[in-house]
Design a protein around this motif. Structure first.
Motif, PDB file in Angstrom:
ATOM      1  N   THR A 186      40.177  51.183  30.491  1.00  0.00           N
ATOM      2  CA  THR A 186      42.159  51.783  30.151  1.00  0.00           C
ATOM      3  C   THR A 186      42.024  50.242  28.963  1.00  0.00           C
ATOM      4  N   SER A 187      41.926  48.827  28.917  1.00  0.00           N
ATOM      5  CA  SER A 187      41.875  47.956  27.926  1.00  0.00           C
ATOM      6  C   SER A 187      40.512  47.534  27.208  1.00  0.00           C
ATOM      7  N   HIS A 242      50.190  44.961  24.853  1.00  0.00           N
ATOM      8  CA  HIS A 242      48.775  45.768  24.778  1.00  0.00           C
ATOM      9  C   HIS A 242      48.347  45.734  26.320  1.00  0.00           C
ATOM     10  N   GLY A 243      49.141  45.902  27.273  1.00  0.00           N
ATOM     11  CA  GLY A 243      49.136  45.993  29.127  1.00  0.00           C
ATOM     12  C   GLY A 243      48.652  45.902  29.661  1.00  0.00           C
ATOM     13  N   VAL A 244      46.999  44.803  28.838  1.00  0.00           N
ATOM     14  CA  VAL A 244      46.462  43.474  29.997  1.00  0.00           C
ATOM     15  C   VAL A 244      47.226  43.876  30.977  1.00  0.00           C
ATOM     16  N   SER A 245      46.968  44.017  32.470  1.00  0.00           N
ATOM     17  CA  SER A 245      46.475  43.398  33.200  1.00  0.00           C
ATOM     18  C   SER A 245      46.108  43.159  34.981  1.00  0.00           C
ATOM     19  N   THR A 247      37.256  46.221  37.223  1.00  0.00           N
ATOM     20  CA  THR A 247      38.305  45.935  37.946  1.00  0.00           C
ATOM     21  C   THR A 247      39.451  46.123  36.994  1.00  0.00           C
ATOM     22  N   GLY A 248      39.336  44.729  36.569  1.00  0.00           N
ATOM     23  CA  GLY A 248      40.419  44.351  35.991  1.00  0.00           C
ATOM     24  C   GLY A 248      40.254  44.984  34.637  1.00  0.00           C
ATOM     25  N   LEU A 249      39.668  45.295  34.148  1.00  0.00           N
ATOM     26  CA  LEU A 249      39.726  46.739  32.644  1.00  0.00           C
ATOM     27  C   LEU A 249      40.855  47.468  32.746  1.00  0.00           C
TER      28      LEU A 249
END
Length: 336
Positions: free
Chosen positions: A226-227, A275-278, A331-333
């Motif tokens: 996603t990112s 940028h919607g980083v989670s 998981t993080g991206l």
């Protein structure tokens, strides 16, 4: 001081590797994981004494050397390799070891000892790995924010700590860059111990297969995320980002002990929101406080990503830790 082997040695090694590859691809890698920090002790049972300056080089030396070598790590377990200071015994051992595997420009104490002791057989990973200045650098930082950061009185603490004249030292986080280092180790060991050349070639082929398979796992695992923005506590993951199509955004630069300026913290926070980083990734061996505080402030998760400069007890080997990193990244991206 002999640091480059003749072309005939490289050619002979290449031939041996080609002959050994089929057998080695199905074989298990040789050599265990040494505890490290014991440099200066004599190798036992006739094994060659090999010194590695920090863990990824230890891993390569053990895998290529197999049972014919005894590898000591100059950097103790769970220690920060940037800050290494050698004991007198360790410094002396650099001059007496059968082979020294190090990375020039990364650990000043080792550089000084190599220059002073002039080991007869030496592999320099800086030369073999093809280091770059800014691998995986993000385009998310605009000229305006970069100018703001440059004007800040603490800006120099965040981006100018790469080794050897501006080169990023963390090449081992791209597994393909370990392969030419392993080739140099095999060639040098074959020069020291010609009777073991076939074994070194087989071990090299086996390690190359493992690293290639790991590279394939990362390529497939990070193909659809996603990112693409890899936000890290410091800029240790540029080669990984460059290899797998990510963009690294470091809270601080190469130096893991540097403190980020207020301008840099604002800049990274804006990138995360825009940028919607989670997830922000922090590291082993260094304090996670700044990263965790920033994550809390912007409402995202914080997770561990291991730069593999050292190896924690019970943490497996290089391949195990890299696969754990891959799962953390997926998981993080938010990768499919």
């Amino acid at each position: 001081m002999p640091r480059h082997r003749p072309r005939t040695t490289r050619a002979a090694l290449a031939t041996s590797v080609a002959l050994a590859t089929t057998l080695a691809l199905g074989a298990c890698g040789s050599g265990g994981t040494s505890g490290g920090g014991g440099a200066g002790e004599s190798a036992g049972d006739g094994a060659l004494e090999v010194l590695a300056s920090f863990y990824p080089l230890q891993f390569v030396a053990e895998r290529v050397g197999g049972d014919r070598v005894e590898v000591s790590n100059l950097t103790p377990p769970a220690a920060e390799p940037h800050d290494l200071e050698l004991s007198p015994a360790q410094a002396r051992s650099i001059g007496t070891a059968d082979l020294v595997v190090y990375q020039s420009g990364f650990q000043a104490a080792v550089d000084e000892a190599v220059d002073a002791r002039e080991p007869a057989h030496l592999v320099d990973a800086t030369e073999a790995a093809g280091l770059e200045e800014h691998p995986g650098e993000s385009s998310a930082t605009t000229d305006d924010t970069a100018d703001e950061h440059a004007d800040d009185s603490h800006a120099s603490d965040t981006h100018d700590h790469s080794s050897d004249g501006g080169l990023d030292p963390h090449f081992w986080l791209d597994p393909t860059r370990l392969i030419p280092v392993a080739e140099e180790v095999a060639a040098e060991l074959s020069e020291v111990d010609p009777d073991g050349a076939d074994e070194y070639a087989a071990n090299l082929a086996d390690l190359t297969a493992d690293l290639t398979a790991l590279d394939d796992e990362f390529t497939q695992g990070l193909a659809s995320c996603t990112s693409p923005y890899l936000v890290t506590s410091h800029e240790a993951f540029g080669y990984l980002a460059e290899r797998y199509g990510l963009e690294q955004i470091g809270i601080t630069g190469i130096d893991p002990e540097a403190e980020p300026s207020p301008a840099r913290l604002r800049e990274v926070a804006d990138i995360i929101r825009d940028h919607g980083v989670s997830t922000i990734f922090f590291e082993t061996l260094t304090s996670p406080k700044v990263t965790q505080t920033l994550a809390q402030d912007v409402g995202v998760q914080a997770a561990v990503l291991d730069p593999l400069e050292g190896l924690s007890d019970g943490g497996g080997d290089y391949l195990d830790v890299m696969r754990a990193n891959l799962e953390a990244l997926r998981t993080g991206l938010v990768c499919a």
